[in-house]
Enzyme design. Structure first.
Site, short mmCIF file in Angstrom:
data_model
loop_
_atom_site.label_atom_id
_atom_site.label_comp_id
_atom_site.label_asym_id
_atom_site.label_seq_id
_atom_site.Cartn_x
_atom_site.Cartn_y
_atom_site.Cartn_z
CG ASN A 134 -6.56 -0.79 1.15
OD1 ASN A 134 -5.89 -0.32 0.23
ND2 ASN A 134 -6.02 -1.27 2.26
CB CYS A 188 -0.95 0.01 1.19
SG CYS A 188 -2.05 -1.41 1.19
CG HIS A 223 -3.24 3.62 2.18
ND1 HIS A 223 -3.67 3.21 0.94
CD2 HIS A 223 -3.25 2.51 2.97
CE1 HIS A 223 -3.93 1.91 0.97
NE2 HIS A 223 -3.69 1.47 2.19
O1 UT7 Z 1 -3.42 -0.97 3.75
C1 UT7 Z 1 -3.37 -1.60 5.01
C2 UT7 Z 1 -4.50 -2.58 5.04
N1 UT7 Z 1 -5.17 -2.84 6.23
C3 UT7 Z 1 -5.75 -2.00 7.09
O2 UT7 Z 1 -5.62 -0.81 7.09
C4 UT7 Z 1 -6.62 -2.63 8.13
C5 UT7 Z 1 -6.48 -2.06 9.51
N2 UT7 Z 1 -7.41 -2.71 10.40
C6 UT7 Z 1 -8.73 -2.43 10.38
O3 UT7 Z 1 -9.17 -1.60 9.60
C7 UT7 Z 1 -9.64 -3.11 11.38
O4 UT7 Z 1 -8.85 -3.86 12.29
C8 UT7 Z 1 -10.67 -4.05 10.68
C9 UT7 Z 1 -11.71 -3.19 9.97
C10 UT7 Z 1 -9.99 -4.97 9.69
C11 UT7 Z 1 -11.39 -4.91 11.73
O5 UT7 Z 1 -12.02 -4.09 12.70
P1 UT7 Z 1 -11.87 -4.46 14.26
O6 UT7 Z 1 -12.70 -3.49 14.97
O7 UT7 Z 1 -10.41 -4.50 14.57
O8 UT7 Z 1 -12.56 -5.89 14.32
P2 UT7 Z 1 -11.94 -7.27 14.86
O9 UT7 Z 1 -10.97 -7.82 13.89
O10 UT7 Z 1 -11.51 -7.10 16.27
O11 UT7 Z 1 -13.25 -8.16 14.88
C12 UT7 Z 1 -14.35 -7.90 15.75
C13 UT7 Z 1 -15.40 -8.97 15.54
C14 UT7 Z 1 -14.84 -10.40 15.57
O12 UT7 Z 1 -15.81 -11.22 16.14
P3 UT7 Z 1 -15.66 -11.74 17.65
O13 UT7 Z 1 -14.35 -12.48 17.68
O14 UT7 Z 1 -15.63 -10.49 18.48
O15 UT7 Z 1 -16.86 -12.60 17.86
C15 UT7 Z 1 -14.72 -10.77 14.10
O16 UT7 Z 1 -14.84 -12.15 13.87
O17 UT7 Z 1 -15.99 -8.81 14.23
C16 UT7 Z 1 -15.90 -10.04 13.52
N3 UT7 Z 1 -15.71 -9.73 12.10
C17 UT7 Z 1 -16.74 -9.51 11.26
N4 UT7 Z 1 -18.08 -9.54 11.45
C18 UT7 Z 1 -18.85 -9.25 10.38
C19 UT7 Z 1 -14.54 -9.57 11.42
N5 UT7 Z 1 -14.80 -9.26 10.15
C20 UT7 Z 1 -16.15 -9.22 10.02
C21 UT7 Z 1 -17.02 -8.93 8.94
N6 UT7 Z 1 -18.35 -8.96 9.16
N7 UT7 Z 1 -16.57 -8.62 7.70
#
Ligand code: UT7
Length: 320
Positions: A277, A115, A247
């Site tokens: 993204n 990225c 970004h």
């Molecule tokens: O260019 C660089 C690329 N990457 C980034 O910039 C990503 C940076 N990270 C992020 O943007 C965030 O960490 C995410 C948007 C990817 C995730 O958000 P989060 O608030 O950190 O969520 P999490 O990974 O802690 O997940 C929370 C819950 C989990 O469930 P449990 O374990 O609490 O029951 C996940 O399984 O949300 C669940 N989950 C989803 N639910 C519905 C994860 N992805 C999804 C989804 N839909 N797509």
């Protein structure tokens, strides 16, 4: 000999026709618009056709930029493509773009910094133009990330999209264009954002895998930090910035950056709602959006800031 500066004289972008909405995704994996939009700011993303390659997107973005710059392809002597999703393992995607554009007298190569790729490529092009050996260049960020997304993994497949953006550069003797660039990498975080395979490891490209929370934490500290340093290096202040082009990974990362930098919302470009993204594509697509919508005008100061796998990050300040 007079000092040479690298001026951006044209911008362009291209997004594939097919759109995949959050509602479409909710029919493919266990997710919803109610989960995706508030957490990421993303509503929809563009997806390339199976027969549509990264070089096709890159070529279309470059042609738009060449048109704005009013430059003929044969005047270009340097082409750099930033991509993580090359058409082939080799030759470079840049060589395919060179063939498509018929830039017969150019030298062409790819840069890989995920990225951060566009900021890396622009930084390299700036140095090459400053050397006086190259006069007019095209720098492109282009991706077909949909081809390395695991469409059964809801934690990653909702985030990414396909697209390309490009700039045409020219070496000039007046103090304008790129005023500072900083690129950085730290392999301590090699494993938090990577593919599950690769040519040497598994003889295939693998799929995107990510520790989202770790990436998030790094992004909100590294992007603002390097942005501040790049503005200082350019000899201006953050209040001089007319247009902030971060970004486009997550709207919460962008909001944290602009708060830290004290840059007003209305000076910040956000295109991720309709694009997701697009990795190396994201900054040049957002830049082209800013230029074509009058959010970045001639002689204004702009700041680009990126972060990505590696971990890599960087920022560029330029006078448009
Ligand atoms: O260019 C660089 C690329 N990457 C980034 O910039 C990503 C940076 N990270 C992020 O943007 C965030 O960490 C995410 C948007 C990817 C995730 O958000 P989060 O608030 O950190 O969520 P999490 O990974 O802690 O997940 C929370 C819950 C989990 O469930 P449990 O374990 O609490 O029951 C996940 O399984 O949300 C669940 N989950 C989803 N639910 C519905 C994860 N992805 C999804 C989804 N839909 N797509």
């Amino acid at each position: 000999m007079a000092e040479i500066f690298t001026k951006i004289i044209g911008t362009g972008s291209y997004l594939p026709e097919k759109i995949l909405t959050n509602d479409d995704l909710s029919k493919m994996v266990d997710t919803s618009d109610e989960w995706i939009f508030p957490r990421t700011g993303i509503k929809e993303r563009h997806i390339a056709r199976e027969d549509e390659l990264t070089s096709d997107l890159a070529t279309k973005a470059a042609l738009n930029a060449l048109e704005m710059a009013n430059i003929k392809p044969e005047e270009i002597d340097l082409i750099i493509v930033a991509t993580t999703t090359p058409d082939l393992t080799f030759p470079s995607t840049a060589c395919r773009v060179q063939a498509n554009l018929k830039c017969s007298s150019a030298v062409a190569f790819d840069v890989q910094a995920v990225c951060s790729g566009f900021v890396y490529a622009l930084s390299v092009a700036d140095k090459m133009i400053k050397s006086s050996q190259y006069k007019k260049a095209i720098v492109i960020g282009a991706e077909t990330l949909s081809k390395i997304v695991d469409w059964t993994d809801r934690t990653t497949c909702v985030l990414f999209g396909d697209g390309a953006g490009a700039v045409v550069l020219e070496g000039v003797e007046e103090k304008t264009g790129i005023l500072s660039s900083i690129i950085k990498s730290d392999p301590t975080y090699y494993d938090i954002l990577k593919t599950t395979g690769g040519v040497s490891l598994s003889q295939n490209a693998g799929f995107i895998s990510m520790e989202g929370k770790e990436v998030f934490k790094l992004a909100v500290s590294k992007m603002p930090e390097v942005s501040k340093d790049a503005v200082e290096k350019a000899g201006i202040t953050l209040h001089d910035i007319d247009c902030f082009i971060p970004h486009q990974a997550n709207v919460r990362i962008i909001d944290a950056a602009l708060k830290y930098l004290d840059i007003p919302e209305e000076k910040t470009i956000k295109t991720l709602q309709n694009q997701g993204n697009t990795s190396a594509g994201s900054i040049p697509i957002a830049l082209d959006f800013a230029v074509r919508n009058g959010m970045l005008k001639k002689s204004q100061y702009a700041l680009m800031s990126a972060m990505g796998g590696g971990f890599t990050w960087g920022a560029i300040v330029f006078k448009f």
